[in-house]
Design an enzyme around this catalytic site. Structure first.
Site, PDB file in Angstrom:
ATOM      1  N   ASN A  13      47.802  46.909  44.123  1.00  0.00           N
ATOM      2  CA  ASN A  13      48.869  46.778  43.130  1.00  0.00           C
ATOM      3  C   ASN A  13      49.232  48.178  42.610  1.00  0.00           C
ATOM      4  OD1 ASN A  13      50.107  46.587  40.587  1.00  0.00           O
ATOM      5  ND2 ASN A  13      49.472  44.447  40.416  1.00  0.00           N
ATOM      6  N   ASP A  47      51.734  48.989  40.509  1.00  0.00           N
ATOM      7  CA  ASP A  47      52.492  49.008  39.244  1.00  0.00           C
ATOM      8  C   ASP A  47      52.007  50.109  38.308  1.00  0.00           C
ATOM      9  OD1 ASP A  47      53.545  46.704  40.253  1.00  0.00           O
ATOM     10  OD2 ASP A  47      52.593  45.367  38.819  1.00  0.00           O
ATOM     11  N   HIS A  48      50.686  50.351  38.368  1.00  0.00           N
ATOM     12  CA  HIS A  48      50.093  51.284  37.397  1.00  0.00           C
ATOM     13  C   HIS A  48      50.558  52.731  37.631  1.00  0.00           C
ATOM     14  CE1 HIS A  48      47.693  47.828  36.302  1.00  0.00           C
ATOM     15  NE2 HIS A  48      47.470  47.656  37.590  1.00  0.00           N
ATOM     16  N   ARG A  59      56.700  59.348  31.126  1.00  0.00           N
ATOM     17  CA  ARG A  59      57.443  60.588  30.951  1.00  0.00           C
ATOM     18  C   ARG A  59      58.933  60.421  31.266  1.00  0.00           C
ATOM     19  NH1 ARG A  59      55.213  65.951  30.657  1.00  0.00           N
ATOM     20  NH2 ARG A  59      53.677  65.678  29.015  1.00  0.00           N
ATOM     21  N   HIS A 106      55.122  44.217  40.770  1.00  0.00           N
ATOM     22  CA  HIS A 106      55.611  43.193  39.836  1.00  0.00           C
ATOM     23  C   HIS A 106      56.920  43.667  39.222  1.00  0.00           C
ATOM     24  CE1 HIS A 106      54.496  40.406  36.192  1.00  0.00           C
ATOM     25  NE2 HIS A 106      55.720  40.216  36.616  1.00  0.00           N
ATOM     26  N   ARG A 137      59.138  43.157  36.620  1.00  0.00           N
ATOM     27  CA  ARG A 137      59.217  42.423  35.352  1.00  0.00           C
ATOM     28  C   ARG A 137      60.655  42.365  34.860  1.00  0.00           C
ATOM     29  NH1 ARG A 137      55.019  41.311  31.837  1.00  0.00           N
ATOM     30  NH2 ARG A 137      52.994  41.616  32.794  1.00  0.00           N
ATOM     31  N   ARG A 178      59.466  47.206  32.897  1.00  0.00           N
ATOM     32  CA  ARG A 178      58.629  48.185  32.186  1.00  0.00           C
ATOM     33  C   ARG A 178      57.847  49.102  33.124  1.00  0.00           C
ATOM     34  NH1 ARG A 178      53.699  44.695  30.029  1.00  0.00           N
ATOM     35  NH2 ARG A 178      55.328  43.475  29.077  1.00  0.00           N
ATOM     36  N   GLU A 229      55.453  40.292  42.924  1.00  0.00           N
ATOM     37  CA  GLU A 229      55.110  39.418  41.796  1.00  0.00           C
ATOM     38  C   GLU A 229      56.347  39.249  40.948  1.00  0.00           C
ATOM     39  OE1 GLU A 229      51.885  40.715  39.378  1.00  0.00           O
ATOM     40  OE2 GLU A 229      50.563  40.878  41.082  1.00  0.00           O
ATOM     41  N   THR A 243      49.509  40.376  32.957  1.00  0.00           N
ATOM     42  CA  THR A 243      49.663  38.925  33.087  1.00  0.00           C
ATOM     43  C   THR A 243      48.444  38.231  32.497  1.00  0.00           C
ATOM     44  OG1 THR A 243      50.764  39.445  35.160  1.00  0.00           O
ATOM     45  CG2 THR A 243      50.305  37.128  34.733  1.00  0.00           C
ATOM     46  N   GLU A 268      47.075  32.242  44.354  1.00  0.00           N
ATOM     47  CA  GLU A 268      46.266  33.407  44.016  1.00  0.00           C
ATOM     48  C   GLU A 268      45.454  33.012  42.789  1.00  0.00           C
ATOM     49  OE1 GLU A 268      47.976  37.359  43.950  1.00  0.00           O
ATOM     50  OE2 GLU A 268      46.546  37.994  42.418  1.00  0.00           O
ATOM     51  N   HIS A 320      43.022  40.112  39.668  1.00  0.00           N
ATOM     52  CA  HIS A 320      43.141  40.433  38.249  1.00  0.00           C
ATOM     53  C   HIS A 320      41.783  40.823  37.661  1.00  0.00           C
ATOM     54  CE1 HIS A 320      44.725  40.754  34.249  1.00  0.00           C
ATOM     55  NE2 HIS A 320      45.932  40.557  34.748  1.00  0.00           N
ATOM     56  N   GLY A 321      41.705  42.070  37.262  1.00  0.00           N
ATOM     57  CA  GLY A 321      40.486  42.548  36.599  1.00  0.00           C
ATOM     58  C   GLY A 321      39.334  42.837  37.555  1.00  0.00           C
ATOM     59  N   GLY A 357      44.534  46.415  41.363  1.00  0.00           N
ATOM     60  CA  GLY A 357      45.353  47.553  40.952  1.00  0.00           C
ATOM     61  C   GLY A 357      44.661  48.486  39.992  1.00  0.00           C
TER      62      GLY A 357
HETATM   63  N1  PXP Z   1      47.371  39.720  40.779  1.00  0.00           N
HETATM   64  C1  PXP Z   1      48.283  39.430  39.822  1.00  0.00           C
HETATM   65  C2  PXP Z   1      49.088  38.183  39.986  1.00  0.00           C
HETATM   66  C3  PXP Z   1      48.506  40.290  38.731  1.00  0.00           C
HETATM   67  O1  PXP Z   1      49.421  39.987  37.792  1.00  0.00           O
HETATM   68  C4  PXP Z   1      47.769  41.482  38.669  1.00  0.00           C
HETATM   69  C5  PXP Z   1      48.018  42.453  37.551  1.00  0.00           C
HETATM   70  O2  PXP Z   1      49.262  43.016  37.665  1.00  0.00           O
HETATM   71  C6  PXP Z   1      46.834  41.769  39.686  1.00  0.00           C
HETATM   72  C7  PXP Z   1      46.646  40.860  40.711  1.00  0.00           C
HETATM   73  C8  PXP Z   1      46.023  43.020  39.695  1.00  0.00           C
HETATM   74  O3  PXP Z   1      45.241  43.081  38.550  1.00  0.00           O
HETATM   75  P1  PXP Z   1      44.473  44.428  38.193  1.00  0.00           P
HETATM   76  O4  PXP Z   1      45.504  45.469  37.940  1.00  0.00           O
HETATM   77  O5  PXP Z   1      43.693  44.047  36.962  1.00  0.00           O
HETATM   78  O6  PXP Z   1      43.608  44.760  39.365  1.00  0.00           O
END
Ligand code: PXP
Length: 235
Positions: free
Chosen positions: A6, A8-9, A17, A42, A44, A48, A68, A99, A149, A189-190, A211
């Site tokens: 992922n 997104d980060h 910035r 993702h 959004r 963001r 996503e 999420t 998922e 997630h996490g 991610g």
């Molecule tokens: N899967 C989904 C559906 C998510 O929303 C996220 C977070 O954006 C992730 C996986 C990845 O989560 P993490 O960034 O905590 O690894």
């Protein structure tokens, strides 16, 4: 088990910035040279982190995108135009940091069944991000999703408190049930470098989408080099 990263980060850091660094496409290029199955992004409603143009730039690199998205008509039009490898429908709240819970498929089966039809017709695989709840698994099968998922957020939080067994068991039970119903199973997630080994106890997992922990770790694996390079330039 395959890894989806992922990214997104990276976009969150870039947007802090308001410029172009760190460059998202460059991050995608690096990831694609590794053993990575797909890149998760993702889009959004409030844009963001990921922006529309990011999706098209990453697609141009030949990446399999797991998009996503919330089940809204605006994002659906973008998904149909982009034609990613897969979409993962997630619930979306404006104020949340990430999420928070799984999608409530059971309470909106008819809406979601219609919503995913054009995606499936376009050959886009459809995944639903759900909690490890058998009712939600059944509903995902009823509306003919390709994947679920499993939301591993509760497991990850419980892992930190060393009380993860019941959460892990819920994930195992949900995965077994999903496979019986013909669904493919991803999870995410996490997940991090400490807890991910327990995912091997969940049968039938296809992909893990990870991610935050990967991007966080990359800061430390890269920081020494980055400081050295700057010192070489200024001395
Ligand atoms: N899967 C989904 C559906 C998510 O929303 C996220 C977070 O954006 C992730 C996986 C990845 O989560 P993490 O960034 O905590 O690894």
């Amino acid at each position: 088990m395959k890894l989806g990263v992922n990214i997104d980060h990276i976009a969150t850091l870039r947007n802090a910035r308001g410029g172009a660094e760190p460059n998202l496409a460059r991050a995608a290029e690096i990831a694609l040279k590794e053993d990575v199955f797909a890149l998760t992004m993702h889009l959004r409603e409030d844009r963001r982190h990921i922006k529309d143009s990011d999706l098209y730039e990453v697609k141009k690199l030949g990446a399999k995108i797991n998009l996503e998205m919330a089940a809204t008509t605006e994002i659906l039009q973008i998904a149909l135009d982009l034609s990613p490898y897969s979409v993962c429908l997630v619930p979306e709240k404006r104020q949340e940091i990430t999420t928070e819970g799984g999608l409530d498929v059971s309470s909106q089966k008819e809406y979601l069944k219609e919503f995913i039809k054009p995606l499936k017709e376009r050959g886009i695989l459809v995944s639903l991000f759900i909690d490890a709840d058998l009712n939600q698994v059944q509903s995902a099968s009823d509306i003919k999703a390709d994947y679920i998922e499993l939301h591993t957020g509760s497991f990850s939080n419980a892992f930190d408190k060393k009380e993860y067994n019941s959460e892990l068991n819920k994930l195992i039970t949900a995965s077994i049930e999903a496979q019986k119903l013909g669904l493919k199973v991803n999870a995410g997630h996490g997940l991090n470098y400490q807890n991910v080994y327990l995912m091997k106890q969940i049968p039938n997992l296809s992909e893990l989408n990870i991610g935050h922990s990967i991007i966080s770790r990359s800061v430390f694996t890269g920081l020494k080099q980055a400081i050295r390079e700057m010192n070489e330039l200024i001395n």
